[in-house]
Design an enzyme around this catalytic site. Structure first.
Site, PDB file in Angstrom:
ATOM      1  N   ILE A 121      31.590  45.997  52.215  1.00  0.00           N
ATOM      2  CA  ILE A 121      31.145  44.519  52.182  1.00  0.00           C
ATOM      3  C   ILE A 121      31.505  43.978  50.934  1.00  0.00           C
ATOM      4  CG2 ILE A 121      28.674  44.910  51.881  1.00  0.00           C
ATOM      5  CD1 ILE A 121      28.050  42.619  53.828  1.00  0.00           C
ATOM      6  N   SER A 122      32.319  42.674  51.138  1.00  0.00           N
ATOM      7  CA  SER A 122      32.785  42.358  49.855  1.00  0.00           C
ATOM      8  C   SER A 122      31.504  41.731  49.365  1.00  0.00           C
ATOM      9  CB  SER A 122      33.848  41.280  50.206  1.00  0.00           C
ATOM     10  OG  SER A 122      35.076  42.032  50.700  1.00  0.00           O
ATOM     11  N   GLN A 123      31.712  41.484  47.864  1.00  0.00           N
ATOM     12  CA  GLN A 123      30.779  40.735  47.169  1.00  0.00           C
ATOM     13  C   GLN A 123      30.772  39.327  47.996  1.00  0.00           C
ATOM     14  OE1 GLN A 123      33.376  40.836  43.603  1.00  0.00           O
ATOM     15  NE2 GLN A 123      31.941  38.874  43.014  1.00  0.00           N
TER      16      GLN A 123
END
Length: 211
Positions: free
Chosen positions: A61-63
């Site tokens: 999950i991207s920042q």
């Protein structure tokens, strides 16, 4: 476990507003969507920190900042029909569902797609369809789209996705190889793709027949 509501509020002010994210609709959506629900339980305490987290199947999950940047760039309107390539955890899918009228999301990993469907349903999102398949081919049966968000890096702009944007449509996509990727914002103007380079990023590779 820290107070996750407070952590989410802190994320908005210290990671997003402080770094230039100003779109009120994006900020409000990110304040509403519980990011911790989209990560494995063992990582929930870190859900609002400024870094990616593993979600299984060698995906992340991207920042939060990168997600906010991509959403702000897309300028999603309440009437838009949106395609997401790479559902992953379903977090960006939920944010798109907050911003748009209709969201179609494609995930090649069946287990991730199934998990995302469950979380999105539990949170009450009814304007989303999560499909298992090859996102590089887009979704011709639902095209054209007002906006496309791609959550994996393509070596070049995928022709199939460009073809599924309507006139005035936008696509945000990381382009490049493992060691050099850049977000690109694509707009369709008079039938032609106009590309604006954005920030340097690092995403997992986009995999599929359309590459």
């Amino acid at each position: 476990m820290p107070d996750l509501t407070t952590a989410r509020q802190r994320m908005i002010y210290s990671q997003l507003r402080a770094r230039g994210i100003s779109d009120a609709r994006v900020l409000e959506a990110m304040l509403r969507v519980p990011r911790h629900e989209f990560v494995p339980e063992s990582y929930q305490a870190q859900a609002y920190e400024d870094h990616p987290l593993p979600i299984g199947n060698d995906q992340t999950i991207s920042q939060p900042y990168i997600v906010a940047l991509m959403l702000e760039s897309l300028q999603v309107k309440p009437s838009d029909k949106v395609l997401e390539v790479g559902t992953g955890s379903g977090y960006a899918t939920a944010l798109l569902a907050e911003l748009a009228a209709q969201v179609f999301s494609i995930e090649r990993h069946a287990a991730l797609a199934e998990n995302a469907r469950g979380v999105l349903a539990a949170l009450g999102y009814s304007n989303v369809q999560v499909l298992t398949g090859d996102g590089t081919l887009g979704l011709p049966t639902a095209a054209p789209f007002d906006a496309i968000l791609v959550s994996a890096a393509a070596p070049e702009l995928p022709a199939a996705l460009l073809a599924q944007l309507c006139e005035g449509g936008r696509m945000i996509i990381p382009v490049g190889r493992d060691d050099s990727q850049q977000l690109q914002l694509v707009r369709v103007v008079n039938g032609q793709a106009v590309v604006a380079p954005r920030e340097l990023v690092r995403f997992v590779p986009l995999v599929g027949e359309g590459e």
